[in-house]
Design an enzyme around this catalytic site. Sequence first.
Site, short mmCIF file in Angstrom:
data_model
loop_
_atom_site.label_atom_id
_atom_site.label_comp_id
_atom_site.label_asym_id
_atom_site.label_seq_id
_atom_site.Cartn_x
_atom_site.Cartn_y
_atom_site.Cartn_z
N GLU A 174 -35.36 56.87 27.05
CA GLU A 174 -34.10 55.85 27.39
C GLU A 174 -34.14 54.89 27.41
OE1 GLU A 174 -33.75 57.85 31.44
OE2 GLU A 174 -33.08 59.65 30.60
N GLU A 323 -34.98 66.40 28.50
CA GLU A 323 -35.23 66.65 29.74
C GLU A 323 -34.05 66.92 30.37
OE1 GLU A 323 -36.06 62.68 31.58
OE2 GLU A 323 -37.90 62.17 29.99
C1 GLA Z 1 -35.18 60.24 33.33
C2 GLA Z 1 -36.07 59.30 32.57
C3 GLA Z 1 -37.36 60.20 33.19
C4 GLA Z 1 -37.19 60.21 34.64
C5 GLA Z 1 -35.89 61.07 35.12
C6 GLA Z 1 -35.76 61.20 35.95
O1 GLA Z 1 -33.99 60.88 32.87
O2 GLA Z 1 -36.65 59.24 31.23
O3 GLA Z 1 -38.66 59.45 33.38
O4 GLA Z 1 -36.89 59.20 34.93
O5 GLA Z 1 -34.83 60.10 34.59
O6 GLA Z 1 -34.24 62.36 36.77
#
Ligand code: GLA
Length: 689
Positions: A174, A323
Amino acid sequence: MPVDRLGTRSWRRALLALGLLLACGSGAAQPALLVGTAWYPEQWPQARWPQDLELMQAAHLDVVRVGEFAWSTMEPREGVYDFSWLDRAIAEAARRHIYVVIGTPTAAPPAWLTSKYPDTLRVDEDGQRAEHGNRQQFSFSSPRYRELARQIATRLAERYGRNPDVIGWQIDNEIGPPSFDAQTRRQFHDWLRRKYGSIANLNRHWTTAYWSQTYDGFDQVPMHSKDENPGLLLDFRRFVSDTWTSYIANQSTAIRAHADPRQFITTNTMHWGNQFDQQVLSRELDMAAWDEYVPDGHFVWLDQAVQHDLVRGYKNKDFWLMETQPAFVNWWSVNRALPPYAMRELAWQAVGHGADAVLYWQWRSALNGQEQYHGTLLGPDGTPVPAYGVVREIAAEMARAAPALAGTSPRSEVAMLQSYDSRWAIDAQRQQADFGVVKEFDAFYAPLEHYAQSVDVISTDTPLTGYRLVIAPALNVLSEAEAKRLADYVRAGGHLVLGPRSGMKDAYDALWPQRQPGPLTSLLGGRVEQFYALDATVPLTGVLGSGQASIWAEALSAHDPQTQVLLRYGKSNGWLDGKAAIISRQVGSGSITYIGAWLDPALMQNVLDDFLRKAHVTPLVPGVSDNVEVCERFGARKRVWILINHGDDPHTIRLPSPAAPVLSGNPAVSTAAVALAAHSIQVLEAPLR
Ligand code: GLA
Ligand code: GLA
């Protein structure tokens, strides 16, 4: 990217598959659809791992993503590497037929690194340097950080680039926040120098005579993300995009040098994130991926659908959901849990829109660390929490559907243009605080998706041939080159619809002197006379129906006799009374239309239905309720429908041709009438005729 199929596996896995085939009668080729989880073995004793992996296996999970925050475990001291734990984690996973995606750990540099090389730390816009203890504390432009990142990525790729159980790479995690340190500033100046050649050229395009901004040299140019000359702001965003792109390329090049081409390289992006241009960055990747969260726990299917289409458009092909949340997150004001049925709808919707994998974040909560409250599949005691059961059900269904979905992707006759330049330009000067570019995009997307049931969201440089209808909501920045491509599309018989605020500015964020829509004014045979921010509704009426405008209204004029007025404003603020709100001009068998107002949803549906019909777009499955989402994935000789009932009432869907149920029912008996209970899903496969 479609996942690798049989034939790309090593002899080791082939033997394993054979063993399994002999043992239980099923092959172990990598499924076309994977379900998995983010797993952090470095947080747990190795003796625990087999149990974790067996619990994953029992939940039908086929992939884990590992490593993306584990730098301090991989390289505990500078130049001292320990990958023995990762070797073991991958091998243990493989033993249970679980594939691995490795995340490069650069989102979380170790403490030895940030204390020895403080120059690698990110500086925020107020001049504050980041400290250790959180993540993303590095500067994206730091040559030293890039060298360290390249080294760790290279080590990983040397070791796992040919590992048959490692199917892909996620670079960093991210990415997003830029740095405002001195090195970045120098790089910004170099970037401007390369772009403009001379400072006089920059001064001209930015109109720097305004407020004595005139620069004598590039090193005088400030670096800001807000409250600045629009030309500077737009270039700063592009510079940030290019810098993140080279940041990713630094690692992807290192990995490609050692990795088997069957391993994909991606990074996980964030929904509508606009810190950099994700379309530009995706050129460095094999596949797009994103992280989907519904932090308030209220799943609104259209809001999510558009984001899948956005991500699919980064590479114009299938993607991964890297995710998503097991029930709830920990970072909202009220972290409400998604109902179990909504978790299922979310997962199937992703697949319907082109995801080839769905991964849950995360497997088990770390005992400490910043995210103790986040949803997981296992509790701190290492046994399942309720979300585990729901994921197991979803994964079992996906395993059943995977063979049908192999080699299929969505396709669409309707495209929406998404321009970061335009988003940045409007966000910097909204003029009406409620004019959210994403909100406006959604307002156009909803009726298109309701009618056509499939929409591509693409960049302005994606080829438009093959699309029956192209919609550009708020294409505020319209370069000469973009305008030419759109005009060519219309002249070739395409139907183009521009939304409010379109064609106001050139590629330098300077106003087009011919007014909106800039270089498309003559093709349209009309223009915007004046824009108005609204704080009340304005009536609208004409051949496309009647309704109301709110937030934004532009008074249009038609100067070409062939340009028709389709809607007019009723009595309002005196300026708009009786003025044109939508104008349209036929160009050969194509057309160009300008919608100058933010329309209410019912009127928007009416208006867009009219253009969809005129462009001969047909629904995939006609006559379904607004709560039923229809997705279709096409293969060489088959089509797969994914029908999702997001509503509380049952529905019966009539398919255009009989199809075999994949999830439930008798797959040998094709049916055209599909019963959908409330909040249920049906997947059906039919030969493509
Ligand atoms: C993001 C991050 C993860 C985690 C999630 C929690 O997507 O990439 O590492 O912190 O948020 O929602
Ligand atoms: C002030 C300033 C002007 C201009 C206007 C805009 O009056 O003096 O230069 O910025 O505001 O409203």
